[in-house]
Design a protein around this motif. Structure first.
Motif, PDB file in Angstrom:
ATOM      1  N   MET A   1       4.934   9.801   1.971  1.00  0.00           N
ATOM      2  CA  MET A   1       3.512   9.523   1.813  1.00  0.00           C
ATOM      3  C   MET A   1       3.097   9.473   0.341  1.00  0.00           C
ATOM      4  O   MET A   1       2.243   8.686  -0.047  1.00  0.00           O
ATOM      5  CB  MET A   1       2.690  10.590   2.537  1.00  0.00           C
ATOM      6  CG  MET A   1       2.920  10.622   4.045  1.00  0.00           C
ATOM      7  SD  MET A   1       2.274   9.148   4.847  1.00  0.00           S
ATOM      8  CE  MET A   1       0.526   9.443   4.605  1.00  0.00           C
TER       9      MET A   1
ATOM     10  N   LYS B   1      -6.137  11.920   6.047  1.00  0.00           N
ATOM     11  CA  LYS B   1      -5.093  10.962   6.417  1.00  0.00           C
ATOM     12  C   LYS B   1      -5.085  10.816   7.928  1.00  0.00           C
ATOM     13  O   LYS B   1      -5.275  11.794   8.653  1.00  0.00           O
ATOM     14  CB  LYS B   1      -3.714  11.430   5.942  1.00  0.00           C
ATOM     15  CG  LYS B   1      -3.548  11.521   4.440  1.00  0.00           C
ATOM     16  CD  LYS B   1      -2.148  11.993   4.074  1.00  0.00           C
ATOM     17  CE  LYS B   1      -1.999  12.188   2.567  1.00  0.00           C
ATOM     18  NZ  LYS B   1      -2.042  10.915   1.845  1.00  0.00           N
TER      19      LYS B   1
ATOM     20  N   PHE C   1      -0.141   4.485   8.099  1.00  0.00           N
ATOM     21  CA  PHE C   1      -0.669   5.769   7.656  1.00  0.00           C
ATOM     22  C   PHE C   1      -1.726   5.446   6.600  1.00  0.00           C
ATOM     23  O   PHE C   1      -1.415   4.854   5.569  1.00  0.00           O
ATOM     24  CB  PHE C   1       0.422   6.631   7.024  1.00  0.00           C
ATOM     25  CG  PHE C   1       1.344   7.272   8.011  1.00  0.00           C
ATOM     26  CD1 PHE C   1       0.858   7.913   9.138  1.00  0.00           C
ATOM     27  CD2 PHE C   1       2.712   7.269   7.794  1.00  0.00           C
ATOM     28  CE1 PHE C   1       1.709   8.520  10.037  1.00  0.00           C
ATOM     29  CE2 PHE C   1       3.582   7.873   8.684  1.00  0.00           C
ATOM     30  CZ  PHE C   1       3.073   8.492   9.812  1.00  0.00           C
ATOM     31  N   THR C   2      -2.962   5.848   6.831  1.00  0.00           N
ATOM     32  CA  THR C   2      -4.053   5.473   5.942  1.00  0.00           C
ATOM     33  C   THR C   2      -4.727   6.720   5.382  1.00  0.00           C
ATOM     34  O   THR C   2      -4.993   7.676   6.113  1.00  0.00           O
ATOM     35  CB  THR C   2      -5.091   4.606   6.674  1.00  0.00           C
ATOM     36  OG1 THR C   2      -4.423   3.479   7.255  1.00  0.00           O
ATOM     37  CG2 THR C   2      -6.164   4.115   5.732  1.00  0.00           C
ATOM     38  N   THR C   3      -4.994   6.707   4.074  1.00  0.00           N
ATOM     39  CA  THR C   3      -5.715   7.790   3.411  1.00  0.00           C
ATOM     40  C   THR C   3      -7.124   7.322   3.096  1.00  0.00           C
ATOM     41  O   THR C   3      -7.319   6.237   2.541  1.00  0.00           O
ATOM     42  CB  THR C   3      -5.011   8.203   2.110  1.00  0.00           C
ATOM     43  OG1 THR C   3      -3.671   8.620   2.420  1.00  0.00           O
ATOM     44  CG2 THR C   3      -5.739   9.353   1.434  1.00  0.00           C
TER      45      THR C   3
END
Length: 364
Positions: free
Chosen positions: A17, A318, A334-336
């Motif tokens: 990540m 996240k 996977f998005t922040t």
């Protein structure tokens, strides 16, 4: 049939990540000969994983063989062990990642439903040790159909089972889905139990709040506004503190609501914005569930989360997101997000099966 290999259809990934680089440790499929495989929940341990799944052989309905089992795999995806948890009825279901949790002592606790017919499901709560050996099994036989169970491990080492209860006056007549909550002690004995009166309500997520109560979120349907984002706050004894819906006058979607590090609660859900387009909607809520601040982000035709967001002290978070449009558009990542709801980074996810990726489990 081979017992330990026919239980799980499971794809696991590892992602770096911090540097936004995709790096697979393994990407495997475990598949039976002729069966429908239930949804999979995953728990990581120091040097292996346990997964929970259901298996149904539909060749001989209504007397088909079915089971729920724990599948142990190595860090490289090789099968290490299989433990049969329950069998006997052709109809059973476990509800994604929330159905398998680790308690405060490192044991595994799981919840699923079972029934002799599609409309006779009961909740079943099972605890095993870290080796998969059963410590107790409790089935909660009730008059109505129980389904879609979530599990919360409480701070006081008790358990909360959250799902729906639905009446079937006749095999072809169905009553409204209502949220069903069962609080148990550490051995599965019932402490309190409620079926909440609001109808056509489906819980997708549940978690304990700092005051010892619980926040339950998902979606609700009514004839006036269609599908809405929905949240229910109850106290530690199960009494309703507040209940709210969020959205537009037409069909929206479900949502996830959790306690927020900056105070109050945070909602991430699905909002209609026109035409066929539904956008990702986020909102900071006060202690009574009222919106303080909201943000709407569109991507392709539909943009939604899948799984629990992980929140950080500064309010950023996240979460797994997916967006899709006309085929073959299907993007999973996977998005922040920042604490104002803006996208900070996206790490693409792909199993190699286009349009088939749904990721329910995300851990730090």
């Amino acid at each position: 049939m081979k017992m330990y290999m026919n239980i799980v259809l499971f794809v696991l990934f590892h992602f770096e990540m911090l540097y936004a680089q995709q790096s697979y440790l393994f990407n495997k499929t475990y598949q039976p000969d002729t069966a429908l495989l239930g949804s999979i929940a995953i728990l990581p341990f120091n040097n292996h994983y346990w997964t929970l799944g259901g298996y149904i052989n539909y060749e001989n309905l209504p007397d088909a063989y079915a089971e729920v089992g724990l599948h142990k795999i190595s860090l490289s995806g090789e099968t290490l062990d299989f433990k049969l948890v329950d069998t006997g009825f052709a109809y059973r279901h476990n509800f994604f990642g929330a159905s398998l949790q680790k308690d405060h002592e490192g044991n595994m606790v799981m919840v699923f439903t079972k029934g002799a017919t599609p409309i006779s499901h009961n909740f079943v709560l099972v605890k095993t040790d870290s080796m998969g050996n059963i410590l107790f099994k409790q089935e909660y036989e009730r008059e109505n159909m129980q389904d879609y169970p979530n599990l919360v491990i409480c701070a006081e080492a008790d358990f909360l089972v959250i799902g729906i209860s639905q009446q079937y006056p006749t095999p072809t007549t169905v009553g409204p889905a209502r949220i069903h909550a069962i609080k148990t002690d550490n051995y599965g004995e019932v402490i309190w139990e409620y079926i909440y009166p609001s109808g056509n309500t489906w819980p997708l997520y549940a978690s304990q709040t700092p005051d010892g109560g619980f926040i339950i979120s998902g979606y609700q349907y009514n004839t006036a506004t269609g599908y809405d984002m929905y949240a229910l706050k109850i106290d530690a004894q199960g009494a309703v503190e507040w209940e709210k819906t969020y959205g537009t006058p037409v069909d929206d979607g479900g949502c996830n609501v959790q306690s927020y590090p900056l105070g109050g609660y945070y909602l991430v859900g699905l909002k209609w914005v026109g035409g066929f387009t539904k956008a990702l909607y986020s909102a900071w809520l006060d202690d009574a569930g009222n919106v303080i601040y909201s943000k709407t982000i569109s991507k392709n035709e539909v943009f939604v989360i899948d799984g629990n967001p992980i929140y950080f002290e500064d309010g950023s978070y996240k979460v797994v997101t997916y967006s899709y449009g006309p085929p073959p558009i299907w993007e999973v990542a996977f998005t922040t997000f920042s604490n104002t709801g803006n996208i900070v980074s996206e790490v693409p996810i792909s199993s190699g099966l286009p349009g088939e990726d749904y990721i329910r489990d995300l851990e730090p």
